[in-house]
Design a protein around this motif. Structure first.
Motif, PDB file in Angstrom:
ATOM      1  N   PRO A   1       0.790  -1.230   0.034  1.00 11.27           N
ATOM      2  CA  PRO A   1      -0.006   0.055   0.016  1.00 11.27           C
ATOM      3  C   PRO A   1       0.830   1.437   0.013  1.00 11.27           C
ATOM      4  O   PRO A   1       0.513   2.562  -0.374  1.00 11.27           O
ATOM      5  N   TYR A   2       1.809   1.105   0.672  1.00  9.30           N
ATOM      6  CA  TYR A   2       2.834   2.398   0.646  1.00  9.30           C
ATOM      7  C   TYR A   2       3.201   2.527  -0.888  1.00  9.30           C
ATOM      8  O   TYR A   2       3.205   3.803  -1.223  1.00  9.30           O
ATOM      9  N   PHE A   3       3.505   1.786  -1.688  1.00 14.15           N
ATOM     10  CA  PHE A   3       3.940   1.828  -3.128  1.00 14.15           C
ATOM     11  C   PHE A   3       2.662   2.441  -3.995  1.00 14.15           C
ATOM     12  O   PHE A   3       2.849   3.375  -4.880  1.00 14.15           O
ATOM     13  N   GLU A   4       1.580   2.018  -3.538  1.00 12.38           N
ATOM     14  CA  GLU A   4       0.574   2.380  -4.404  1.00 12.38           C
ATOM     15  C   GLU A   4       0.188   3.875  -4.135  1.00 12.38           C
ATOM     16  O   GLU A   4      -0.064   4.523  -4.903  1.00 12.38           O
ATOM     17  N   VAL A   5       0.332   4.505  -2.741  1.00 10.98           N
ATOM     18  CA  VAL A   5       0.045   5.697  -2.443  1.00 10.98           C
ATOM     19  C   VAL A   5       0.979   6.742  -2.950  1.00 10.98           C
ATOM     20  O   VAL A   5       0.992   7.705  -3.545  1.00 10.98           O
ATOM     21  N   ASN A   6       2.315   6.215  -2.937  1.00 12.30           N
ATOM     22  CA  ASN A   6       3.574   6.719  -3.402  1.00 12.30           C
ATOM     23  C   ASN A   6       3.303   6.951  -4.890  1.00 12.30           C
ATOM     24  O   ASN A   6       3.414   8.103  -5.384  1.00 12.30           O
ATOM     25  N   GLN A   7       2.848   5.946  -5.760  1.00 10.50           N
ATOM     26  CA  GLN A   7       2.636   6.301  -7.067  1.00 10.50           C
ATOM     27  C   GLN A   7       1.616   7.272  -7.530  1.00 10.50           C
ATOM     28  O   GLN A   7       1.790   8.175  -8.294  1.00 10.50           O
ATOM     29  N   GLN A   8       0.601   7.382  -6.314  1.00 11.77           N
ATOM     30  CA  GLN A   8      -0.512   8.261  -6.721  1.00 11.77           C
ATOM     31  C   GLN A   8      -0.159   9.824  -6.677  1.00 11.77           C
ATOM     32  O   GLN A   8      -0.543  10.605  -7.488  1.00 11.77           O
ATOM     33  N   ILE A   9       0.949   9.912  -5.604  1.00 15.53           N
ATOM     34  CA  ILE A   9       1.580  11.284  -5.373  1.00 15.53           C
ATOM     35  C   ILE A   9       2.291  11.701  -6.807  1.00 15.53           C
ATOM     36  O   ILE A   9       2.217  12.820  -7.373  1.00 15.53           O
ATOM     37  N   HIS A  10       3.108  10.729  -7.432  1.00 15.93           N
ATOM     38  CA  HIS A  10       3.827  10.980  -8.466  1.00 15.93           C
ATOM     39  C   HIS A  10       2.625  11.308  -9.538  1.00 15.93           C
ATOM     40  O   HIS A  10       3.232  12.168 -10.509  1.00 15.93           O
ATOM     41  N   GLU A  11       1.803  10.613  -9.568  1.00 20.24           N
ATOM     42  CA  GLU A  11       0.532  10.732 -10.705  1.00 20.24           C
ATOM     43  C   GLU A  11      -0.128  12.171 -10.733  1.00 20.24           C
ATOM     44  O   GLU A  11      -0.563  12.875 -11.675  1.00 20.24           O
ATOM     45  N   ARG A  12      -0.123  12.676  -9.378  1.00 21.33           N
ATOM     46  CA  ARG A  12      -0.721  14.012  -9.309  1.00 21.33           C
ATOM     47  C   ARG A  12       0.074  15.016  -9.863  1.00 21.33           C
ATOM     48  O   ARG A  12      -0.343  16.069 -10.244  1.00 21.33           O
ATOM     49  N   ILE A  13       1.412  15.039  -9.352  1.00 20.05           N
ATOM     50  CA  ILE A  13       2.324  15.761  -9.835  1.00 20.05           C
ATOM     51  C   ILE A  13       2.349  15.902 -11.466  1.00 20.05           C
ATOM     52  O   ILE A  13       2.521  16.926 -12.028  1.00 20.05           O
ATOM     53  N   LEU A  14       2.474  14.672 -12.070  1.00 19.73           N
ATOM     54  CA  LEU A  14       2.407  14.496 -13.572  1.00 19.73           C
ATOM     55  C   LEU A  14       1.048  15.363 -14.041  1.00 19.73           C
ATOM     56  O   LEU A  14       1.321  16.104 -14.908  1.00 19.73           O
ATOM     57  N   ALA A  15       0.137  15.118 -13.521  1.00 18.50           N
ATOM     58  CA  ALA A  15      -1.217  15.576 -13.947  1.00 18.50           C
ATOM     59  C   ALA A  15      -1.257  17.037 -13.857  1.00 18.50           C
ATOM     60  O   ALA A  15      -1.803  17.750 -14.548  1.00 18.50           O
ATOM     61  N   ALA A  16      -0.517  17.670 -12.929  1.00 21.16           N
ATOM     62  CA  ALA A  16      -0.602  19.147 -12.472  1.00 21.16           C
ATOM     63  C   ALA A  16       0.358  19.864 -13.672  1.00 21.16           C
ATOM     64  O   ALA A  16       0.140  21.136 -13.680  1.00 21.16           O
ATOM     65  N   SER A  17       1.183  19.115 -14.322  1.00 21.23           N
ATOM     66  CA  SER A  17       1.878  19.555 -15.303  1.00 21.23           C
ATOM     67  C   SER A  17       1.178  20.323 -16.501  1.00 21.23           C
ATOM     68  O   SER A  17       1.569  21.086 -17.123  1.00 21.23           O
ATOM     69  N   ASN A  18      -0.202  19.547 -16.712  1.00 23.36           N
ATOM     70  CA  ASN A  18      -0.914  20.102 -17.839  1.00 23.36           C
ATOM     71  C   ASN A  18      -0.368  19.923 -18.998  1.00 23.36           C
ATOM     72  O   ASN A  18      -0.673  20.665 -19.950  1.00 23.36           O
ATOM     73  N   ASN A  19       0.518  19.031 -19.405  1.00 29.36           N
ATOM     74  CA  ASN A  19       1.239  18.777 -20.602  1.00 29.36           C
ATOM     75  C   ASN A  19       0.830  17.152 -21.131  1.00 29.36           C
ATOM     76  O   ASN A  19       1.531  16.081 -20.351  1.00 29.36           O
ATOM     77  N   ASP A  20       0.078  16.950 -21.722  1.00 24.70           N
ATOM     78  CA  ASP A  20      -0.443  15.746 -22.214  1.00 24.70           C
ATOM     79  C   ASP A  20       0.612  14.834 -22.928  1.00 24.70           C
ATOM     80  O   ASP A  20       0.668  13.642 -22.777  1.00 24.70           O
ATOM     81  N   VAL A  21       1.279  15.591 -23.559  1.00 22.40           N
ATOM     82  CA  VAL A  21       2.452  15.040 -24.443  1.00 22.40           C
ATOM     83  C   VAL A  21       3.512  14.376 -23.384  1.00 22.40           C
ATOM     84  O   VAL A  21       4.172  13.284 -23.422  1.00 22.40           O
ATOM     85  N   LEU A  22       3.968  15.095 -22.377  1.00 23.65           N
ATOM     86  CA  LEU A  22       4.746  14.750 -21.387  1.00 23.65           C
ATOM     87  C   LEU A  22       4.163  13.485 -20.580  1.00 23.65           C
ATOM     88  O   LEU A  22       4.863  12.595 -20.469  1.00 23.65           O
ATOM     89  N   ILE A  23       3.026  13.632 -20.289  1.00 23.79           N
ATOM     90  CA  ILE A  23       2.299  12.561 -19.465  1.00 23.79           C
ATOM     91  C   ILE A  23       2.384  11.235 -20.287  1.00 23.79           C
ATOM     92  O   ILE A  23       2.689  10.153 -19.609  1.00 23.79           O
ATOM     93  N   GLU A  24       2.035  11.322 -21.495  1.00 28.21           N
ATOM     94  CA  GLU A  24       2.000  10.179 -22.381  1.00 28.21           C
ATOM     95  C   GLU A  24       3.128   9.539 -22.491  1.00 28.21           C
ATOM     96  O   GLU A  24       3.550   8.130 -22.576  1.00 28.21           O
ATOM     97  N   MET A  25       4.224  10.244 -22.693  1.00 34.91           N
ATOM     98  CA  MET A  25       5.637   9.759 -23.042  1.00 34.91           C
ATOM     99  C   MET A  25       6.042   9.068 -21.779  1.00 34.91           C
ATOM    100  O   MET A  25       6.744   7.862 -21.697  1.00 34.91           O
ATOM    101  N   TYR A  26       5.851   9.737 -20.624  1.00 33.78           N
ATOM    102  CA  TYR A  26       6.264   9.213 -19.303  1.00 33.78           C
ATOM    103  C   TYR A  26       5.791   7.913 -18.988  1.00 33.78           C
ATOM    104  O   TYR A  26       6.301   6.828 -18.492  1.00 33.78           O
ATOM    105  N   ASN A  27       4.312   7.812 -19.153  1.00 28.70           N
ATOM    106  CA  ASN A  27       3.577   6.448 -18.586  1.00 28.70           C
ATOM    107  C   ASN A  27       4.183   5.363 -19.622  1.00 28.70           C
ATOM    108  O   ASN A  27       4.150   4.499 -19.102  1.00 28.70           O
ATOM    109  N   ASN A  28       4.500   5.713 -20.964  1.00 23.26           N
ATOM    110  CA  ASN A  28       4.971   4.661 -21.861  1.00 23.26           C
ATOM    111  C   ASN A  28       6.057   4.073 -21.253  1.00 23.26           C
ATOM    112  O   ASN A  28       6.311   2.803 -21.434  1.00 23.26           O
ATOM    113  N   LEU A  29       6.969   5.072 -21.033  1.00 19.64           N
ATOM    114  CA  LEU A  29       8.214   4.459 -20.531  1.00 19.64           C
ATOM    115  C   LEU A  29       8.039   3.886 -19.346  1.00 19.64           C
ATOM    116  O   LEU A  29       8.882   2.718 -18.892  1.00 19.64           O
TER     117      LEU A  29
END
Length: 219
Positions: A127-155
């Motif tokens: 559960p630590y890893f799960e919440v940890n990942q949610q934090i990183h996802e919140r930061i990524l989402a706040a970038s407001n950059n769809d291209v960045l998010i797609e590239m990051y998720n693919n990698l």
């Protein structure tokens, strides 16, 4: 105009195999037992092989000439190269996020951080890893950059299995939590440069933990 079709079966099969790889049920270097998986999923060879093509394009599976397919081995060099690019993307996401974060966004990240700390204190790794990942996802989402998010998720898909395989020693786990404490401070201060620097260094730390844990090949 054509009607929208139900999601293709082979994509569902790809999701199931991807989960098996990420969770360590299919190990790096392990040959894909096509017949067994067809029986497990209740599908024919055609959607299974189409699914394997998808996973090959994602870098999770590789074809063996006249011998089927196997799960790609993780090497230190390959993971480092992936993390280098992910680190650049995640660092940029931190810089951009601090330009867009609302008070509500910061409060939600703060809430997740406290939840993560609770799992850390109770030594609840999954559960630590799960919440940890949610934090990183919140930061990524706040970038407001769809291209960045797609590239990051693919990698991220290529190295996601490390999260399920790594065994965190007390010192490494404490360092990871310290990194997140620093991230939260930077977020609260809307300090994009500092947050970006922390996020880049944080991935480098993850690489060292994976190497020490023996889940990637030294190559």
């Amino acid at each position: 105009m054509e009607k929208i079709q139900p999601r293709s079966l082979y994509l569902e099969v790809a999701d199931r195999i991807r989960d098996l790889i990420e969770q360590g049920s299919l190990l790096p270097g392990e040959k894909i037992a096509e017949k067994a998986l067809c029986e497990t999923f209740g599908v024919s060879r055609t959607p299974l092989r189409e699914a394997l093509k998808v996973l090959t394009s994602e870098g999770l599976v590789e074809n063996l000439p006249n011998r089927g397919s196997r799960v790609v081995r993780l090497t230190r060099r390959g993971v480092k190269n992936t993390y280098d690019v992910m680190g650049a993307l995640e660092g940029l996401s931190g810089e951009l996020a601090c330009q867009h974060l609302t008070d509500a966004d910061v409060e939600e990240i703060r809430r997740l951080h406290q939840l993560m700390l609770g799992h850390y204190q109770r030594q609840e790794l999954a559960p630590y890893f799960e919440v940890n990942q949610q934090i990183h996802e919140r930061i990524l989402a706040a970038s407001n950059n769809d291209v960045l998010i797609e590239m990051y998720n693919n990698l991220s898909q290529r190295v996601k299995r490390i999260r399920y395989s790594v065994e965190m020693g007390s010192a490494n786990w404490a360092k990871a939590v310290d990194d997140h404490e620093a991230m939260l401070e930077a977020i609260e201060a809307r300090d994009g440069k500092r947050l970006g620097d922390i996020l880049r260094a944080h991935l480098g730390h993850k690489l060292e933990v994976a190497a020490v844990s023996g889940i990637i090949d030294e190559e």
